[in-house]
Design an enzyme around this catalytic site. Structure first.
Site, PDB file in Angstrom:
ATOM      1  N   TRP A 102      65.075  94.381  32.526  1.00 47.92           N
ATOM      2  CA  TRP A 102      65.367  92.690  32.926  1.00 47.92           C
ATOM      3  C   TRP A 102      67.084  92.471  32.213  1.00 47.92           C
ATOM      4  O   TRP A 102      66.964  91.496  33.272  1.00 47.92           O
ATOM      5  CB  TRP A 102      64.978  92.111  30.919  1.00 47.92           C
ATOM      6  CG  TRP A 102      63.774  92.356  29.882  1.00 47.92           C
ATOM      7  CD1 TRP A 102      63.638  93.396  29.091  1.00 47.92           C
ATOM      8  CD2 TRP A 102      62.940  92.134  30.865  1.00 47.92           C
ATOM      9  NE1 TRP A 102      62.049  93.617  29.433  1.00 47.92           N
ATOM     10  CE2 TRP A 102      61.482  92.994  30.582  1.00 47.92           C
ATOM     11  CE3 TRP A 102      62.134  90.752  32.315  1.00 47.92           C
ATOM     12  CZ2 TRP A 102      60.106  92.138  30.668  1.00 47.92           C
ATOM     13  CZ3 TRP A 102      60.877  90.782  32.108  1.00 47.92           C
ATOM     14  CH2 TRP A 102      60.132  91.745  31.828  1.00 47.92           C
ATOM     15  N   ASP A 169      71.961  88.923  26.057  1.00 47.71           N
ATOM     16  CA  ASP A 169      70.347  88.651  25.494  1.00 47.71           C
ATOM     17  C   ASP A 169      70.038  89.003  25.082  1.00 47.71           C
ATOM     18  O   ASP A 169      70.256  90.288  24.688  1.00 47.71           O
ATOM     19  CB  ASP A 169      69.809  89.593  27.524  1.00 47.71           C
ATOM     20  CG  ASP A 169      67.472  89.175  27.210  1.00 47.71           C
ATOM     21  OD1 ASP A 169      67.592  88.936  26.218  1.00 47.71           O
ATOM     22  OD2 ASP A 169      67.330  89.733  28.120  1.00 47.71           O
ATOM     23  N   LYS A 193      59.144  88.594  20.825  1.00 49.61           N
ATOM     24  CA  LYS A 193      59.928  89.717  19.716  1.00 49.61           C
ATOM     25  C   LYS A 193      59.996  89.745  18.144  1.00 49.61           C
ATOM     26  O   LYS A 193      60.193  90.933  17.869  1.00 49.61           O
ATOM     27  CB  LYS A 193      61.698  90.085  21.095  1.00 49.61           C
ATOM     28  CG  LYS A 193      61.247  90.226  22.557  1.00 49.61           C
ATOM     29  CD  LYS A 193      60.143  91.129  22.875  1.00 49.61           C
ATOM     30  CE  LYS A 193      59.768  91.321  24.117  1.00 49.61           C
ATOM     31  NZ  LYS A 193      59.025  92.190  25.131  1.00 49.61           N
TER      32      LYS A 193
END
Length: 356
Positions: A102, A169, A193
Site C-alpha cells: 500500500w 496511512d 480494518k
C-alpha cells in the site's frame, strides 16, 4: 458455532456493533425508518456524523488541537491521490517510505504530481522489515509513511520527528495503540480494518497545513471543502459511518486506546510466543518489526499444510490463509478479536505438533 474471524479486512467487529446495527437497519432511533433509507441531512444522521467526528478526535487525543475529522469515500486508495493534491506544491517534492504494497501504491499516485523521493524501501526483501536509518530531504513538502503493513505483518514502532508535515496511512492499526498523534498532520484509515464496515474512510487533518500547495484542486478532492461542509460535501456513506460510530463508542466504553492496546499486546504475545516456541512454525516478518495487528507465519515443512488446514478449519477458525505475496498464514488480530480466539489458534498449533 461462532467463527474465530482472522480476516484481514473487512474484519471482525464487536458483537454489540452487529446487534445495534441490525436494529438500526430495521428501525433507526425509533423513527420508523431504516438507517439505510434516512436522509443524510436528517437531524438524526447529522448527530451521528458530528459525534463520530468528535469521538475520533477524542480517542486520538486531538481534541482542541487544530485538527478536523472527516469521513470520506474512496478508501485509503483515494487518499493516495488527495494527499499530494493538497500538500505537494507546484514544482515541489514529497518523501515516501516504501514498506509494503500500500505504501508502494501511494508512491505511484504521488509521482503524478511531482518529484517523489523514496527515502528507503524493503521491497528487495519482500517487505519483511521496516526500513530504518533513512534521511528525509529537508526541502520535501511532506513525509508519508504506512504505520502497519497488513500483507507482510510489519509495523512501525518509532516514527521520525521532522520539520515538515507527516502523513500516515493507519488503515490497519488505527485506534489500536497509544501514540503521540500530534506528530502527524494527516492520518487516514479505511474503516474496514479496525473501525467499521467497508465504505468509508476516516481522515484526520491539521487545518493549518492546508491551502499552501498553489494548486487548483478539484472540489471533491479538496480537504478544505470537505472541512467547510462538515464531511457532508457529498452524500456520505450513512450506514458505514453509523457502524463506525458504534465501534468508536464501544472502544471508549472499553477504556479507550490505552485499554485496547493492553489487550492487543497480550494477544500478540500469546500468538508470537507459540510461533517462536513451536518447531513446526516460523514468523515471516523481522522480530523487531512484527505487527500486533497482523501476524504472518509459515510452516517449516509444507508437507504439514493439509493437516494444519484441516485442524484450524475444524476449530471454527476463518480467514487464516496468508496473502499470496507472502504465503503461509496471516492472523489478523484487530481490536474486536477476543484473546479466547487467539488461544484456540494456539491450541491447534500445539495439537499439530503432537500429531506429527
Amino acid at each position: 458455532m461462532k467463527k474465530h474471524n482472522y480476516s484481514a479486512g473487512p474484519c471482525i467487529l464487536p458483537q454489540e456493533v452487529f446487534e445495534k446495527s441490525a436494529q438500526a437497519i430495521l428501525n433507526f432511533n425509533d423513527s420508523g425508518l431504516s438507517i439505510l433509507e434516512i436522509s443524510h441531512r436528517s437531524k438524526d444522521f447529522v448527530a451521528v456524523m458530528d459525534e463520530a467526528r468528535s469521538l475520533a478526535l477524542e480517542l486520538l487525543g486531538l481534541e482542541g488541537k487544530g485538527y478536523q475529522a472527516l469521513f470520506l469515500a474512496g478508501g485509503a486508495s483515494l487518499e493516495f491521490l488527495m494527499v499530494p493534491y493538497n500538500l505537494m506544491k507546484e514544482g515541489g517534492k514529497a518523501a515516501y517510505l516504501d514498506s509494503g504494497t500500500w505504501a508502494s501504491g501511494a508512491i505511484k499516485e504521488a509521482k503524478f504530481f511531482g518529484e517523489t523521493v523514496v527515502v528507503a524501501s524493503s521491497k528487495e526483501e519482500n517487505y519483511n522489515h521496516i526500513p530504518k536509518g533513512y534521511t528525509v530531504p529537508a526541502d520535501a513538502d511532506y513525509f508519508h509513511c504506512t504505520s502497519n503493513n497488513t500483507i507482510f505483518g510489519t509495523q512501525i514502532k518509532e516514527f521520525p520527528s521532522l520539520d515538515m508535515p507527516i502523513v500516515c496511512d493507519m488503515s490497519s492499526d488505527i485506534f489500536s495503540r497509544v501514540l503521540d498523534f500530534t506528530k502527524f498532520d494527516i492520518i487516514y484509515a479505511g474503516a474496514q480494518k479496525n473501525m467499521g464496515p467497508a465504505g468509508t474512510t476516516l481522515v484526520i487533518v491539521k487545518e493549518e497545513i492546508l491551502g499552501k500547495s498553489g494548486r487548483t484542486i478539484p472540489s471533491i478532492l479538496d480537504y478544505e471543502k470537505h472541512i467547510k461542509a462538515e464531511s457532508m460535501y457529498n452524500t456520505p456513506a450513512v450506514f458505514p459511518v453509523y457502524a463506525s460510530l458504534l465501534t468508536l463508542q464501544w472502544l471508549k466504553n472499553l477504556g479507550g486506546v490505552a485499554a485496547v492496546e493492553k489487550l492487543n499486546n497480550a494477544k500478540a504475545a500469546l500468538l508470537y510466543g507459540e510461533i517462536d516456541r513451536n518447531p513446526l512454525f516460523k514468523g515471516a516478518a523481522a522480530v523487531e518489526d512484527r505487527s500486533n495487528m497482523n501476524a504472518t507465519f509459515l510452516l517449516n515443512d509444507t508437507a504439514h499444510t493439509e493437516a494444519f488446514d484441516t485442524m484450524w478449519k475444524a476449530a471454527g477458525i476463518s480467514g487464516l490463509p496468508g496473502h499470496r505475496s507472502v504465503g503461509g498464514y496471516r492472523a489478523s488480530m484487530y481490536n474486536a478479536l477476543p484473546i479466547e480466539s487467539v488461544q484456540v489458534l494456539v491450541d491447534v498449533m500445539k495439537a499439530l505438533e503432537t500429531k506429527v
